[in-house]
Write a protein that holds these residues in place. Structure first.
Motif, PDB file in Angstrom:
ATOM      1  N   UNK A  75       0.833  -1.209   0.000  1.00 57.31           N
ATOM      2  CA  UNK A  75       0.000   0.000   0.000  1.00 57.31           C
ATOM      3  C   UNK A  75       0.868   1.260   0.000  1.00 57.31           C
ATOM      4  N   UNK A  76       0.223   2.396  -0.149  1.00 58.02           N
ATOM      5  CA  UNK A  76       0.903   3.704  -0.160  1.00 58.02           C
ATOM      6  C   UNK A  76       2.082   3.732  -1.122  1.00 58.02           C
ATOM      7  N   UNK A  77       1.893   3.124  -2.253  1.00 55.40           N
ATOM      8  CA  UNK A  77       2.937   3.051  -3.275  1.00 55.40           C
ATOM      9  C   UNK A  77       2.335   3.477  -4.611  1.00 55.40           C
ATOM     10  N   UNK A  78       2.641   4.680  -5.014  1.00 57.52           N
ATOM     11  CA  UNK A  78       2.069   5.222  -6.252  1.00 57.52           C
ATOM     12  C   UNK A  78       2.984   4.905  -7.423  1.00 57.52           C
ATOM     13  N   UNK A  79       2.445   4.301  -8.450  1.00 52.74           N
ATOM     14  CA  UNK A  79       3.229   4.059  -9.659  1.00 52.74           C
ATOM     15  C   UNK A  79       3.316   5.374 -10.431  1.00 52.74           C
ATOM     16  N   UNK A  80       4.533   5.784 -10.728  1.00 52.94           N
ATOM     17  CA  UNK A  80       4.715   7.062 -11.410  1.00 52.94           C
ATOM     18  C   UNK A  80       5.131   6.882 -12.876  1.00 52.94           C
ATOM     19  N   UNK A  81       5.565   5.663 -13.214  1.00 55.76           N
ATOM     20  CA  UNK A  81       5.913   5.417 -14.615  1.00 55.76           C
ATOM     21  C   UNK A  81       5.989   3.917 -14.895  1.00 55.76           C
ATOM     22  N   UNK A  82       5.529   3.544 -16.083  1.00 58.45           N
ATOM     23  CA  UNK A  82       5.728   2.171 -16.585  1.00 58.45           C
ATOM     24  C   UNK A  82       6.358   2.321 -17.952  1.00 58.45           C
ATOM     25  N   UNK A  83       7.573   1.754 -18.113  1.00 61.28           N
ATOM     26  CA  UNK A  83       8.208   1.876 -19.424  1.00 61.28           C
ATOM     27  C   UNK A  83       8.886   0.569 -19.787  1.00 61.28           C
ATOM     28  N   UNK A 106      14.125  -6.721 -20.260  1.00 62.38           N
ATOM     29  CA  UNK A 106      13.456  -8.025 -20.289  1.00 62.38           C
ATOM     30  C   UNK A 106      12.029  -7.877 -19.788  1.00 62.38           C
ATOM     31  N   UNK A 107      11.329  -6.893 -20.281  1.00 62.49           N
ATOM     32  CA  UNK A 107       9.966  -6.668 -19.830  1.00 62.49           C
ATOM     33  C   UNK A 107       9.713  -5.194 -19.573  1.00 62.49           C
ATOM     34  N   UNK A 108       9.438  -4.855 -18.318  1.00 62.19           N
ATOM     35  CA  UNK A 108       9.036  -3.484 -18.006  1.00 62.19           C
ATOM     36  C   UNK A 108       9.718  -2.964 -16.745  1.00 62.19           C
ATOM     37  N   UNK A 109       9.914  -1.654 -16.713  1.00 61.76           N
ATOM     38  CA  UNK A 109      10.448  -0.996 -15.522  1.00 61.76           C
ATOM     39  C   UNK A 109       9.323  -0.148 -14.929  1.00 61.76           C
ATOM     40  N   UNK A 110       9.073  -0.386 -13.658  1.00 61.14           N
ATOM     41  CA  UNK A 110       7.988   0.313 -12.972  1.00 61.14           C
ATOM     42  C   UNK A 110       8.615   1.240 -11.941  1.00 61.14           C
ATOM     43  N   UNK A 111       8.409   2.531 -12.101  1.00 64.82           N
ATOM     44  CA  UNK A 111       8.917   3.481 -11.095  1.00 64.82           C
ATOM     45  C   UNK A 111       7.779   3.813 -10.134  1.00 64.82           C
ATOM     46  N   UNK A 112       8.085   3.849  -8.829  1.00 62.01           N
ATOM     47  CA  UNK A 112       7.077   4.236  -7.841  1.00 62.01           C
ATOM     48  C   UNK A 112       7.700   5.239  -6.869  1.00 62.01           C
ATOM     49  N   UNK A 172       0.748   8.365 -16.047  1.00 58.72           N
ATOM     50  CA  UNK A 172       1.971   7.713 -15.586  1.00 58.72           C
ATOM     51  C   UNK A 172       2.435   6.600 -16.545  1.00 58.72           C
ATOM     52  N   UNK A 173       1.685   6.360 -17.607  1.00 61.82           N
ATOM     53  CA  UNK A 173       1.957   5.204 -18.474  1.00 61.82           C
ATOM     54  C   UNK A 173       2.812   5.628 -19.669  1.00 61.82           C
ATOM     55  N   UNK A 174       4.087   5.198 -19.671  1.00 64.15           N
ATOM     56  CA  UNK A 174       5.004   5.621 -20.752  1.00 64.15           C
ATOM     57  C   UNK A 174       5.149   4.520 -21.807  1.00 64.15           C
ATOM     58  N   UNK A 175       4.023   4.026 -22.274  1.00 63.89           N
ATOM     59  CA  UNK A 175       4.021   3.019 -23.336  1.00 63.89           C
ATOM     60  C   UNK A 175       3.189   3.559 -24.493  1.00 63.89           C
ATOM     61  N   UNK A 176       3.569   3.201 -25.719  1.00 59.59           N
ATOM     62  CA  UNK A 176       2.852   3.720 -26.890  1.00 59.59           C
ATOM     63  C   UNK A 176       1.590   2.893 -27.140  1.00 59.59           C
ATOM     64  N   UNK A 177       0.672   2.930 -26.182  1.00 57.85           N
ATOM     65  CA  UNK A 177      -0.531   2.100 -26.310  1.00 57.85           C
ATOM     66  C   UNK A 177      -1.819   2.921 -26.244  1.00 57.85           C
ATOM     67  N   UNK A 178      -1.690   4.251 -26.186  1.00 57.49           N
ATOM     68  CA  UNK A 178      -2.899   5.068 -26.065  1.00 57.49           C
ATOM     69  C   UNK A 178      -3.380   5.524 -27.447  1.00 57.49           C
ATOM     70  N   UNK A 179      -4.721   5.502 -27.636  1.00 55.18           N
ATOM     71  CA  UNK A 179      -5.253   6.027 -28.894  1.00 55.18           C
ATOM     72  C   UNK A 179      -5.383   7.543 -28.772  1.00 55.18           C
TER      73      UNK A 179
END
Ligand SMILES: Cc1cc2nc3c(=O)[nH]c(=O)nc-3n(C[C@H](O)[C@H](O)[C@H](O)COP(=O)(O)OP(=O)(O)OC[C@H]3O[C@@H](n4cnc5c(N)ncnc54)[C@H](O)[C@@H]3O)c2cc1C
Length: 419
Positions: A95-103, A107-113, A347-354
């Motif tokens: 808890x009390x952990x805000x995800x600030x970036x997913x990139x 070997x997958x993804x880096x999640x910054x919190x 917070x989502x740094x992936x090219x998946x948004x329309x």
């Protein structure tokens, strides 16, 4: 820190996925910016009760255990239900952990919190569909003397100044709040756009019982003609209450709420309304009757006609033939924007948004390999946005995720697109 899967969000959707990942022995963490059931704890009004009956909150490995299956949970009961679920399934929630970036990472993804970083192979986005209230552009014209608020900020009528209230939007939130505020002695005008009318009880059974039985809620995203439209359909005009009352526009008219058309503009201290109110109401009645036709057919096919009350139809929505097209805002002290919500993916740094900022996905399988989405309207079926819909979606998507991991092990370094 390294882990196979990061689930973002500890609402019921993230928790349902957590349970399914545990069943598959996939190590994971659920990162939550607040506490478990955060949205229910911080973003809902005091009197809100679920509009789905108690029995209709079936989650993987958990369901209603009380002796009132047809009742409707209050907010404290809803929070308790979701917290207990997290406990029962031993969800690994941080808890009390805000995800600030997913990139994308090596070997997958880096999640910054705000509590440190994670590296993972797969990500489940379960951050909710209702993070930010949608406020129409016409709000810019509202005089500064009028207070404005959204259902996320509204708690109870005592918070509002005495005097007139304009509620904009007549779906579940708008009609429930209009009802409560008007009963508090603040005269309400309700601006009505597209809405979906539904009776609480039909032929002696709850409408949700009928919709569940007749398969309406199980309709799949890939069997719908216009899925973009289906994903934007407003919520049903329903309220969960002990007396199982309806909450349609006729009911609001009966207590003195004034109905006007869709809010089209605010200029020079006047609100302007569309003339479409009679059409909107006729359309809504038509759709309700289509739903009831379908229910009647299902009842006959399943030999239920002898067990339930006879089929009937409801009085059409009563509206003025020529409703007012404008209103002086002089007597309005508060405007409440019950005009819907949207998710926040800042917070989502992936090219998946329309171009409208929505995640591109196929039934929850996001375009970026190894990324999954949960909890969105009509994600995989009509019930996907309901607590009751999370189980089927989590079971399917966790199975897809497990196959992806198997596949990725044999083919390491699968490409992911960068923002
Ligand atoms: C007014 C209202 C009434 C509803 N009534 C019903 C009902 O009667 N029955 C029903 O079945 N459904 C109902 N719903 C729909 C649905 O159940 C809720 O929207 C539900 O909260 C969605 O669950 P979820 O797990 O997808 O999202 P949420 O419950 O919103 O959970 C998402 C979680 O993600 C967290 N989060 C968000 N961003 C981040 C981040 N960057 N980092 C970390 N954590 C993050 C949030 O804090 C939150 O805890 C209602 C919705 C609303 C708005």
């Amino acid at each position: 820190m390294r882990i196979t899967t990061v689930v973002i969000g500890a609402g019921h959707a993230g928790l349902a996925m957590s349970r399914c990942l545990t069943d598959r022995s996939i190590d994971h963490v659920v990162l939550e910016r607040g506490e478990v059931a955060n949205s229910w704890k911080t973003e809902r009004w005091d009197s809100l009760r679920l509009l789905t009956p108690n029995w209709q909150s079936r989650l993987p490995g958990y369901g209603y255990q009380g002796d009132e299956p047809d009742g409707f949970r209050t907010m404290p009961e809803t929070i308790d239900f979701i917290e207990r679920y997290a406990d029962v399934i031993s969800a690994p929630v941080q808890t009390n952990t805000r995800v600030t970036s997913v990139r994308p990472g090596d070997d997958g993804y880096e999640i910054a919190t705000d509590q440190g970083d994670w590296r993972c192979r797969t990500v489940v986005i379960a951050t909710g569909a209702c993070n930010i209230p949608r406020i129409p552009a016409v709000a810019e014209g509202v005089p500064s003397t009028i207070s404005t608020l959204t259902p996320m900020e509204y708690r109870n009528p005592g918070q509002l100044e005495e005097g007139g209230v304009l509620v904009v939007g007549a779906s579940a939130s708008g009609t429930q709040i209009a009802d409560e505020v008007h009963r508090s002695g603040r005269p309400v005008t309700l601006a009505v756009g597209e809405h979906i009318r539904a009776p609480r009880v039909y032929r002696g059974r709850d409408i949700k019982w009928w919709m569940d039985g007749a398969g309406v809620l199980d309709e799949r995203y890939d069997e719908i003609d216009n899925i973009v439209r289906a994903r934007n359909v407003p919520s049903l005009q329903l309220v969960g209450s002990d007396d199982r009352r309806d909450l349609d526009l006729n009911r609001l008219t009966d207590i003195g709420v004034k109905l006007v058309g869709r809010l089209a503009g605010v200029r020079n201290g006047k609100a302007q309304f569309s003339g479409s109110l009679p059409n909107q109401c006729a359309m809504s009645d038509l759709k309700m009757n289509r739903l009831l036709d379908r229910i009647d057919e299902w009842a006959t096919e399943n030999s239920l006609d002898g067990e339930v009350d006879p089929a009937h139809r409801f009085e059409p929505t009563r509206v003025e033939a020529v409703p007012p097209l404008d209103m002086d805002l002089g007597r309005i002290r508060t405007i409440l924007w019950a005009t819907g919500f949207r998710p926040d993916y800042s917070w989502l740094d992936l090219a998946v948004l329309d171009r409208k900022g929505r995640i591109r996905h196929d039934g929850g399988v996001v375009e970026s390999p190894g990324v999954y989405l949960m909890g969105m309207p009509f994600l995989r079926s009509r019930k996907s946005s309901l607590i009751d819909g999370a189980g089927d979606d989590a079971r399917y998507l966790s199975s897809h995720l497990a196959s992806y991991l198997d596949h990725a092990i044999t083919r390491p370094g699968l490409a992911v697109r960068t923002a």
